[in-house]
Design a protein around this motif. Structure first.
Motif, mmCIF file in Angstrom:
data_model
loop_
_atom_site.group_PDB
_atom_site.id
_atom_site.type_symbol
_atom_site.label_atom_id
_atom_site.label_comp_id
_atom_site.label_asym_id
_atom_site.label_seq_id
_atom_site.Cartn_x
_atom_site.Cartn_y
_atom_site.Cartn_z
ATOM 1 N N GLN A 33 89.563 -14.471 20.383
ATOM 2 C CA GLN A 33 88.103 -14.415 20.438
ATOM 3 C C GLN A 33 87.565 -13.023 20.106
ATOM 4 O OE1 GLN A 33 85.848 -17.031 20.728
ATOM 5 N NE2 GLN A 33 87.748 -18.133 20.315
ATOM 6 N N GLN B 54 85.650 -20.236 26.222
ATOM 7 C CA GLN B 54 84.286 -19.806 25.908
ATOM 8 C C GLN B 54 83.278 -20.829 26.421
ATOM 9 O OE1 GLN B 54 83.091 -17.058 24.827
ATOM 10 N NE2 GLN B 54 84.429 -16.064 23.332
ATOM 11 N N ALA C 60 80.668 -24.638 21.747
ATOM 12 C CA ALA C 60 82.041 -24.129 21.871
ATOM 13 C C ALA C 60 83.038 -25.259 22.092
ATOM 14 C CB ALA C 60 82.126 -23.120 23.008
ATOM 15 N N THR D 193 82.419 -21.235 18.533
ATOM 16 C CA THR D 193 82.333 -20.377 19.723
ATOM 17 C C THR D 193 81.357 -19.223 19.592
ATOM 18 O OG1 THR D 193 84.178 -19.020 18.946
ATOM 19 C CG2 THR D 193 84.722 -20.918 20.337
ATOM 20 N N MET E 12 79.800 -16.835 22.569
ATOM 21 C CA MET E 12 80.325 -15.479 22.661
ATOM 22 C C MET E 12 79.225 -14.437 22.482
ATOM 23 S SD MET E 12 83.526 -13.770 20.643
ATOM 24 C CE MET E 12 82.974 -14.397 19.066
ATOM 25 N N ASN F 210 78.469 -14.782 26.690
ATOM 26 C CA ASN F 210 79.600 -14.157 27.363
ATOM 27 C C ASN F 210 79.806 -12.683 27.018
ATOM 28 O OD1 ASN F 210 80.167 -16.647 28.580
ATOM 29 N ND2 ASN F 210 81.417 -17.305 26.836
ATOM 30 N N MET G 153 83.325 -12.514 29.192
ATOM 31 C CA MET G 153 84.153 -12.342 28.001
ATOM 32 C C MET G 153 85.567 -11.902 28.373
ATOM 33 S SD MET G 153 84.117 -12.732 24.768
ATOM 34 C CE MET G 153 85.223 -12.331 23.406
ATOM 35 N N VAL H 60 87.277 -14.935 29.604
ATOM 36 C CA VAL H 60 87.652 -15.793 28.476
ATOM 37 C C VAL H 60 88.988 -15.344 27.886
ATOM 38 C CG1 VAL H 60 87.081 -16.355 26.081
ATOM 39 C CG2 VAL H 60 85.340 -16.574 27.850
#
Length: 373
Positions: free
Chosen positions: A214, A252, A279, A284, A288, A292, A299, A302
């Protein structure tokens, strides 16, 4: 006195080269990602139906459906020729013709039989061009310079038809003689190199990729894995890279859903819910960048959830039988050995991110811009 020119740091030069490569790869593959996923879903559903004996591989229905699902992958060089030409600035129709040369039936038949073809006194090494990516991308890169050279030296009165003529002959010959063998060798080395790392520790590979995939999306670095995943499927019939990405994508969604539950601002809650759903279906970026990452802690969670889930995927040996970024709609592309483990790992990534985010203290809610009417 002459003008002073500032020297560009070596790190900056390397970073620029990496950025150019990543930008090029994303520009080539991004336009066809959705159709690749659609074809991957079809192949997965068809494989599942055949495994459950709902349909027989000897039936005409299976043959027709398989042609629908597999045609994109077989003729992938045609699509890549077009998108690469648009990205690099070459004539897309000339590029497609060159890709057609590589897929011409009489040539592919000889290549399949491992027969050496002699062309102008030189031997052409047999290469499997269907579903390949590297040779045609190299070919289009050369096409750009051949076309520029022709435009520069040819009189305007004959330029329009002599440029594609010279380009097709020159680039096709160079691709068959040089780029094809080089691309095939590079693809084999990449595939075997990744397989060696994966076989060394599938759990370790899953944890590392699950943790960093990610953050890689933030910088667009995940596009560098797309040609490798496609090459793995072409060479080995399946790919584990895409499967290892799955839990992080679902994480996510879980983190964004937790933020939705905890948030009080109505506009932000709406953003969180839509981002979570997106997501779950493999996209995503909204979760993101919109939820997040601005809140930071989700994050981090995640990445941790992706690492745990990625390790579980590696342990189960899950893989994708066709190209499709992981999500609810593309689950059929992951049917096969380790599919149950893949489902458990993705669910685990989702739940870990959801529960952990519910119990952490979040920072200030990022401002949500009002939608334009």
């Amino acid at each position: 006195m002459g003008e002073k020119h500032e020297e560009i740091p070596l790190k900056q030069v390397r970073r620029s080269i990496v950025n150019i490569i990543i930008d090029g790869i994303s520009g080539i593959f991004l336009p066809i990602v959705n159709i690749l996923s659609a074809a991957g879903i079809m192949k997965g559903l068809l494989a599942g139906a055949a495994a459950l004996e709902i349909i027989s591989k000897t039936e005409g229905t299976y043959t027709v459906l398989n042609a629908m699902a597999d045609s994109l992958f077989y003729y992938l060089p045609l699509l890549l020729a077009f998108t690469a030409a648009r990205k690099f600035g070459a004539n897309p129709f000339t590029a497609v013709v060159i890709a057609g040369v590589l897929l011409y039936p009489s040539l592919t038949t000889l290549f399949d039989n491992q027969e050496i073809i002699h062309f102008l006194g030189m031997s052409i090494t047999p290469v499997n061009y269907p579903a390949s990516a590297i040779p045609i991308i190299l070919a289009v890169g050369l096409l750009v310079y051949v076309e520029r050279f022709c435009v520069k030296i040819l009189p305007e009165v004959i330029r329009e038809f002599f440029t594609p003529l010279i380009s097709i002959v020159t680039v096709s010959a160079v691709t068959l003689l040089v780029f094809g063998p080089i691309g095939s060798l590079a693809g084999d080395i990449l595939a075997e190199g990744y397989r060696s790392v994966y076989n060394l520790s599938s759990v370790g590979a899953g944890m590392v990729l699950g943790a960093i995939i990610q953050p890689m999306v933030i910088f667009g670095l995940h596009w560098s894995l797309v040609p490798l995943a496609i090459n793995n499927i072409s060479v080995h019939g399946s790919d584990t890279i895409l499967a290892l990405m799955g839990p992080a994508a679902f994480a996510q969604a879980g983190a964004a859903l937790a933020v939705f539950i905890k948030a009080k601002d109505k506009k932000f809650k709406t953003l969180c819910l839509s981002a979570s759903i997106s997501a779950l279906f493999g996209v995503t970026e909204p979760a993101m960048f919109g939820v997040n990452l601005p809140l930071r802690k989700p994050m981090v969670i995640v990445c941790c959830a992706g690492a745990i889930g990625g390790g579980m995927v590696g342990l189960s040996g899950s893989s994708a039988i066709s190209f499709a970024f992981p999500g609810l709609a593309t689950l059929p592309a992951y049917l096969g050995d380790g599919f149950v483990g893949f489902l458990i790992a993705c669910t685990t990534g989702f739940l870990i991110a959801l529960i952990a985010t519910l119990f952490v203290k979040l920072g200030p809610v990022p401002a949500v811009e009002p939608s334009s009417k």
